[in-house]
Write a protein that holds these residues in place. Structure first.
Motif, mmCIF file in Angstrom:
data_model
loop_
_atom_site.group_PDB
_atom_site.id
_atom_site.type_symbol
_atom_site.label_atom_id
_atom_site.label_comp_id
_atom_site.label_asym_id
_atom_site.label_seq_id
_atom_site.Cartn_x
_atom_site.Cartn_y
_atom_site.Cartn_z
ATOM 1 N N ALA A 2 95.772 -2.333 75.897
ATOM 2 C CA ALA A 2 96.939 -3.111 76.307
ATOM 3 C C ALA A 2 98.190 -2.238 76.240
ATOM 4 C CB ALA A 2 97.097 -4.334 75.423
ATOM 5 N N GLY A 3 99.019 -2.361 77.260
ATOM 6 C CA GLY A 3 100.206 -1.535 77.360
ATOM 7 C C GLY A 3 100.008 -0.259 78.147
ATOM 8 N N SER A 61 98.192 2.162 81.394
ATOM 9 C CA SER A 61 98.333 2.189 82.853
ATOM 10 C C SER A 61 97.045 2.660 83.512
ATOM 11 C CB SER A 61 99.468 3.142 83.258
ATOM 12 O OG SER A 61 100.713 2.736 82.733
ATOM 13 N N ARG A 95 105.405 -5.015 87.067
ATOM 14 C CA ARG A 95 104.438 -4.180 86.341
ATOM 15 C C ARG A 95 103.553 -3.378 87.290
ATOM 16 N NH1 ARG A 95 100.523 -6.500 83.349
ATOM 17 N NH2 ARG A 95 100.426 -8.395 84.625
ATOM 18 N N ASN A 127 100.995 -0.816 85.453
ATOM 19 C CA ASN A 127 101.606 -0.441 84.173
ATOM 20 C C ASN A 127 101.677 -1.650 83.252
ATOM 21 O OD1 ASN A 127 102.043 2.167 85.242
ATOM 22 N ND2 ASN A 127 104.050 1.571 86.042
ATOM 23 N N SER A 128 101.914 -1.381 81.977
ATOM 24 C CA SER A 128 102.055 -2.455 80.983
ATOM 25 C C SER A 128 100.904 -3.452 81.092
ATOM 26 C CB SER A 128 103.396 -3.168 81.164
ATOM 27 O OG SER A 128 104.472 -2.264 81.051
ATOM 28 N N ARG A 151 97.827 -5.897 80.459
ATOM 29 C CA ARG A 151 97.577 -6.945 79.470
ATOM 30 C C ARG A 151 96.101 -7.330 79.513
ATOM 31 N NH1 ARG A 151 102.410 -10.676 82.022
ATOM 32 N NH2 ARG A 151 104.181 -9.325 81.433
ATOM 33 N N ASP A 157 94.831 -9.112 82.499
ATOM 34 C CA ASP A 157 94.654 -8.381 83.759
ATOM 35 C C ASP A 157 93.207 -7.947 83.957
ATOM 36 O OD1 ASP A 157 97.795 -6.799 83.106
ATOM 37 O OD2 ASP A 157 97.407 -8.430 84.533
#
Length: 124
Positions: free
Chosen positions: A14-15, A17, A67, A84-85, A87, A90
């Motif tokens: 998480a966080g 890319s 994101r 990016n970012s 979670r 996703d």
């Protein structure tokens, strides 16, 4: 006919890319809108983002706006999805698709051609 092949999926924390690629072949895409969709187990396929090939106009689902970035490379006939970012929500199989026409298309039924998908898993 348009053939689409996705790549770039994987496992990320998480966080983090990832960048997905969709290589297209078979015909010119100047009259197409390219889309990214995703489908998690037990859920319906959902729209993520689209780009009108000729103009570069983009659109994003609310859940990924800010994101994710969709882009295309004319010389490589490739569409990208920079994520990016990331979670955990996703996590899904991500599909590239092509729809004839140049417009705002979020319904999967509007897209004629599909890739086989690439798995994205976001861990906590």
């Amino acid at each position: 006919q348009v053939q689409l092949v996705e790549s770039g999926g994987g496992l990320v924390q998480a966080g983090g890319s990832l960048r997905l690629s969709c290589a297209a072949s078979g015909r010119t895409l100047s009259d197409y809108t390219m889309g990214w969709f995703r489908q998690a187990p037990g859920k319906e396929r959902e729209f993520v983002s689209q780009i009108v090939w000729s103009s570069g106009i983009t659109y994003y689902a609310h859940s990924v706006r800010g994101r994710f970035t969709i882009s295309r490379d004319n010389s490589e006939n490739t569409v990208y999805l920079q994520m990016n970012s990331l979670r955990p929500e996703d996590t899904a199989t991500y599909y590239c698709a092509a729809a004839p026409g140049t417009g705002y298309y979020t319904a999967p039924q509007r897209y004629y051609y599909w890739g086989r998908g690439t798995q994205v898993t976001v861990s906590t």
